[in-house]
Design a protein around this motif. Structure first.
Motif, PDB file in Angstrom:
ATOM      1  N   PHE A  14       3.251  -8.840 -16.048  1.00 47.70           N
ATOM      2  CA  PHE A  14       1.923  -8.137 -16.846  1.00 47.70           C
ATOM      3  C   PHE A  14       3.028  -7.684 -17.998  1.00 47.70           C
ATOM      4  CE2 PHE A  14       1.312  -6.802 -12.072  1.00 47.70           C
ATOM      5  CZ  PHE A  14      -0.581  -7.184 -12.478  1.00 47.70           C
ATOM      6  N   GLN A  17       6.571  -7.493 -18.882  1.00 49.85           N
ATOM      7  CA  GLN A  17       7.303  -6.604 -17.338  1.00 49.85           C
ATOM      8  C   GLN A  17       7.156  -7.965 -15.965  1.00 49.85           C
ATOM      9  OE1 GLN A  17       5.262  -3.617 -15.809  1.00 49.85           O
ATOM     10  NE2 GLN A  17       7.322  -3.272 -14.044  1.00 49.85           N
ATOM     11  N   ILE A  19       7.448  -9.163 -12.921  1.00 48.45           N
ATOM     12  CA  ILE A  19       6.847  -8.527 -11.194  1.00 48.45           C
ATOM     13  C   ILE A  19       7.936  -9.377 -10.029  1.00 48.45           C
ATOM     14  CG2 ILE A  19       5.544  -7.773  -9.366  1.00 48.45           C
ATOM     15  CD1 ILE A  19       5.159  -6.370 -12.080  1.00 48.45           C
ATOM     16  N   PRO A  38      11.015  -3.776  -1.398  1.00 53.81           N
ATOM     17  CA  PRO A  38      11.290  -2.428  -1.506  1.00 53.81           C
ATOM     18  C   PRO A  38       9.690  -2.146  -2.665  1.00 53.81           C
ATOM     19  CG  PRO A  38      13.041  -3.326  -2.019  1.00 53.81           C
ATOM     20  CD  PRO A  38      12.627  -3.927  -0.982  1.00 53.81           C
ATOM     21  N   SER A  39       9.400  -1.111  -2.521  1.00 52.96           N
ATOM     22  CA  SER A  39       8.617  -0.364  -3.241  1.00 52.96           C
ATOM     23  C   SER A  39       8.370  -0.800  -5.145  1.00 52.96           C
ATOM     24  CB  SER A  39       8.640   1.012  -3.073  1.00 52.96           C
ATOM     25  OG  SER A  39       8.204   1.881  -1.923  1.00 52.96           O
ATOM     26  N   GLY A  40       7.294  -1.278  -5.025  1.00 55.83           N
ATOM     27  CA  GLY A  40       7.259  -1.650  -6.760  1.00 55.83           C
ATOM     28  C   GLY A  40       7.968  -3.041  -6.602  1.00 55.83           C
ATOM     29  N   THR A  41       8.081  -3.725  -5.778  1.00 54.91           N
ATOM     30  CA  THR A  41       8.604  -5.264  -5.834  1.00 54.91           C
ATOM     31  C   THR A  41       7.241  -6.530  -5.967  1.00 54.91           C
ATOM     32  OG1 THR A  41       8.617  -5.357  -3.399  1.00 54.91           O
ATOM     33  CG2 THR A  41      11.297  -5.047  -4.544  1.00 54.91           C
ATOM     34  N   GLY A  42       6.303  -5.384  -5.860  1.00 56.70           N
ATOM     35  CA  GLY A  42       5.238  -6.140  -6.388  1.00 56.70           C
ATOM     36  C   GLY A  42       4.297  -7.175  -4.959  1.00 56.70           C
ATOM     37  N   LYS A  43       4.485  -6.770  -3.836  1.00 52.74           N
ATOM     38  CA  LYS A  43       3.601  -7.378  -2.384  1.00 52.74           C
ATOM     39  C   LYS A  43       2.807  -7.301  -2.601  1.00 52.74           C
ATOM     40  CE  LYS A  43       6.070  -4.201  -0.283  1.00 52.74           C
ATOM     41  NZ  LYS A  43       6.693  -3.159  -1.303  1.00 52.74           N
ATOM     42  N   SER A  44       2.423  -6.163  -2.692  1.00 53.52           N
ATOM     43  CA  SER A  44       0.601  -6.084  -3.421  1.00 53.52           C
ATOM     44  C   SER A  44       0.064  -6.829  -4.315  1.00 53.52           C
ATOM     45  CB  SER A  44      -0.289  -4.178  -3.554  1.00 53.52           C
ATOM     46  OG  SER A  44       0.182  -3.642  -2.921  1.00 53.52           O
ATOM     47  N   VAL A  45       0.660  -6.626  -5.711  1.00 50.06           N
ATOM     48  CA  VAL A  45       0.133  -8.078  -6.567  1.00 50.06           C
ATOM     49  C   VAL A  45       0.630  -9.141  -5.852  1.00 50.06           C
ATOM     50  CG1 VAL A  45       1.486  -9.601  -8.560  1.00 50.06           C
ATOM     51  CG2 VAL A  45       0.858  -7.162  -8.662  1.00 50.06           C
ATOM     52  N   GLN A  88      -5.640  -1.183   1.571  1.00 51.04           N
ATOM     53  CA  GLN A  88      -4.894   0.077   2.357  1.00 51.04           C
ATOM     54  C   GLN A  88      -5.512   0.608   3.341  1.00 51.04           C
ATOM     55  OE1 GLN A  88      -1.565   2.065   0.359  1.00 51.04           O
ATOM     56  NE2 GLN A  88      -0.766   0.033  -0.318  1.00 51.04           N
ATOM     57  N   GLU A 166      -0.351  -3.439   3.709  1.00 55.26           N
ATOM     58  CA  GLU A 166       0.275  -1.707   4.353  1.00 55.26           C
ATOM     59  C   GLU A 166      -1.560  -1.461   5.537  1.00 55.26           C
ATOM     60  OE1 GLU A 166       2.165   0.737   2.288  1.00 55.26           O
ATOM     61  OE2 GLU A 166       2.462  -0.983   0.816  1.00 55.26           O
ATOM     62  N   HIS A 199       5.691  -1.411   5.056  1.00 55.52           N
ATOM     63  CA  HIS A 199       6.879  -0.964   4.827  1.00 55.52           C
ATOM     64  C   HIS A 199       7.294  -1.107   6.272  1.00 55.52           C
ATOM     65  CE1 HIS A 199       6.164   0.697   0.733  1.00 55.52           C
ATOM     66  NE2 HIS A 199       6.767  -0.557   0.877  1.00 55.52           N
TER      67      HIS A 199
HETATM   68  N1  LIG Z   1      -2.643  -4.191 -13.191  1.00 59.13           N
HETATM   69  C1  LIG Z   1      -1.959  -4.325 -13.442  1.00 59.13           C
HETATM   70  N2  LIG Z   1      -1.265  -4.000 -14.052  1.00 59.13           N
HETATM   71  C2  LIG Z   1      -0.710  -3.542 -14.643  1.00 59.13           C
HETATM   72  N3  LIG Z   1       1.359  -3.425 -13.395  1.00 59.13           N
HETATM   73  C3  LIG Z   1       0.628  -3.920 -12.781  1.00 59.13           C
HETATM   74  C4  LIG Z   1      -0.353  -3.993 -12.220  1.00 59.13           C
HETATM   75  N4  LIG Z   1      -0.850  -4.175 -10.794  1.00 59.13           N
HETATM   76  C5  LIG Z   1       0.186  -3.562 -10.745  1.00 59.13           C
HETATM   77  N5  LIG Z   1       1.492  -3.351 -11.725  1.00 59.13           N
HETATM   78  C6  LIG Z   1       2.169  -3.359 -11.509  1.00 59.13           C
HETATM   79  O1  LIG Z   1       3.559  -4.094 -10.700  1.00 59.13           O
HETATM   80  C7  LIG Z   1       4.302  -3.720  -9.939  1.00 59.13           C
HETATM   81  C8  LIG Z   1       4.745  -3.982  -8.836  1.00 59.13           C
HETATM   82  O2  LIG Z   1       3.679  -3.170  -8.411  1.00 59.13           O
HETATM   83  P1  LIG Z   1       2.827  -3.601  -6.455  1.00 59.13           P
HETATM   84  O3  LIG Z   1       1.694  -2.433  -5.964  1.00 59.13           O
HETATM   85  O4  LIG Z   1       2.074  -4.541  -6.079  1.00 59.13           O
HETATM   86  O5  LIG Z   1       4.031  -3.404  -5.723  1.00 59.13           O
HETATM   87  P2  LIG Z   1       4.311  -3.152  -3.961  1.00 59.13           P
HETATM   88  O6  LIG Z   1       5.972  -3.966  -3.860  1.00 59.13           O
HETATM   89  O7  LIG Z   1       3.223  -3.487  -3.207  1.00 59.13           O
HETATM   90  O8  LIG Z   1       4.743  -0.812  -3.650  1.00 59.13           O
HETATM   91  P3  LIG Z   1       4.186  -0.129  -2.972  1.00 59.13           P
HETATM   92  O9  LIG Z   1       5.624  -1.134  -1.031  1.00 59.13           O
HETATM   93  O10 LIG Z   1       5.357   1.099  -2.982  1.00 59.13           O
HETATM   94  O11 LIG Z   1       2.756  -0.470  -2.291  1.00 59.13           O
HETATM   95  C9  LIG Z   1       4.389  -2.296 -10.372  1.00 59.13           C
HETATM   96  O12 LIG Z   1       5.459  -1.850 -11.526  1.00 59.13           O
HETATM   97  C10 LIG Z   1       3.064  -1.839 -11.071  1.00 59.13           C
HETATM   98  O13 LIG Z   1       3.237  -0.831 -12.458  1.00 59.13           O
END
Ligand SMILES: Nc1ncnc2c1ncn2[C@@H]1O[C@H](COP(=O)(O)OP(=O)(O)OP(=O)(O)O)[C@@H](O)[C@H]1O
Length: 309
Positions: A14, A17, A19, A38-45, A88, A166, A199
């Motif tokens: 993004f 950044q 991911i 870990p949280s924020g590593t981009g699994k949902s992305v 979720q 999740e 998680h």
């Molecule tokens: N549409 C978007 N635009 C900009 N940044 C985004 C967007 N969607 C996600 N991100 C960023 O991508 C990174 C990964 O987010 P994501 O939600 O995929 O993490 P995650 O591993 O699923 O976290 P968690 O386990 O806490 O749910 C985060 O830093 C988030 O801020």
């Protein structure tokens, strides 16, 4: 039978950044895979990219011979019909009762008659144990029931692939155990390809055929469950054992000397014996033939590990 998803060299950013980068893996047809990290590593992305809601900068996602990263919106719409997604919070419409929520995709995407819709909705509600709750509003039921309703809705178009974001978040351990059993039973019944982001380490140990781990913008490892559970890879070991000792820090990356010192102090002598048994489908649910192949694969890995211990 579900379909295979083949991901090669996938990178998603993004702005500046990154991911994750250069992610390659194959989700085998009909198998259950879990993505950890870990949280924020981009699994949902990652889930959103698989279903075509986000466009990667590089790489390919091949499903039934088509690279979905290259498809136009109209063709993507067709491919999306292969997917069921459990978000979720279940992502239910608050003003609609469960019946109408679950019927929604059928009314939106098909021309089925109301009597046919009724048959399908009740069948899926039965599969997730929600018969009798048709008239309830999402706000009137527990979190666990909302997840199951979301799952029934994800099932109505008979998907070949189901993505779970999740599914266990916010549920108590007993509800998580029931949900895990439901996931295993469903997979045996409909034989679709499942990818679960979670998680919950206990779930990750028992439910999937394959496990992947995202960390520091990379896919650290992806492979059969037993391989990851007995892996010596420090990030994998730390995450699957829920330890503070190892390369994963609270927020910042740890320095190499500290990681080495921490790893040296861990006593892993009982590790081989701790290979958690896989959760099997409940009584009365026939196991598809691939279960035998997976069991043989796991037994081979386990024997190798015991021999090497
Ligand atoms: N549409 C978007 N635009 C900009 N940044 C985004 C967007 N969607 C996600 N991100 C960023 O991508 C990174 C990964 O987010 P994501 O939600 O995929 O993490 P995650 O591993 O699923 O976290 P968690 O386990 O806490 O749910 C985060 O830093 C988030 O801020």
């Amino acid at each position: 039978m579900g379909v295979e998803i083949c991901v090669e060299g996938l990178t998603k950013s993004f702005g500046h950044q990154v991911i994750w980068q250069d992610v390659s893996l194959t989700l085998p047809a009909g198998e259950v895979s879990v993505m950890l990290g870990p949280s924020g590593t981009g699994k949902s992305v990652f889930l959103k990219t698989l279903v075509g809601l986000l466009k990667p900068e590089r790489g390919s996602i091949t499903i039934q011979g088509r690279d979905i990263t290259k498809l136009r919106e109209h063709d993507l719409y067709e491919v999306r019909k292969l997917f069921g997604v459990l978000f979720q919070d279940g992502a239910l419409f608050g003003s609609m009762n469960l019946y109408d929520n679950i019927a929604f995709p059928l009314r939106e995407h098909t021309r089925k008659s109301e009597s046919e819709i009724r048959r399908i909705v009740l069948e899926k509600m039965d599969m997730v144990g929600l018969i009798g709750a048709e008239g309830k509003l999402p706000g009137e039921i527990s979190g666990g029931m909302r997840k199951r309703a979301g799952l029934a809705r994800a099932l109505v178009l008979d998907p070949e692939i189901i993505l779970f974001d999740e599914p266990d978040s916010g549920l108590d351990p007993v509800r998580v155990a029931y949900l895990n059993q439901l996931i295993v039973d469903l997979n045996a019944q409909i034989d679709a390809t499942f990818l679960i982001v979670t998680h919950d380490i206990a779930s990750a140990r028992q439910v999937p055929d394959n496990i992947g781990l995202l960390f520091r913008r990379e896919l650290v490892m992806f492979g059969p469950r037993a391989e990851l559970l007995t892996s010596d890879e420090p990030v994998v070991r730390q995450f699957l054992n829920g330890r503070m000792q190892g390369p994963i820090g609270m927020a910042e990356e740890k320095d190499a000397a500290q990681v080495e010192q921490e790893l040296a102090q861990i006593d892993d002598s009982a590790r081989v014996q701790q290979l958690t048994p896989r959760l099997l489908p409940g009584p009365g649910i026939t196991r598809p033939p691939r279960w035998q192949a997976i069991a043989r694969r796991e037994a081979r890995l386990h024997q190798k590990e015991v021999a090497g211990a």
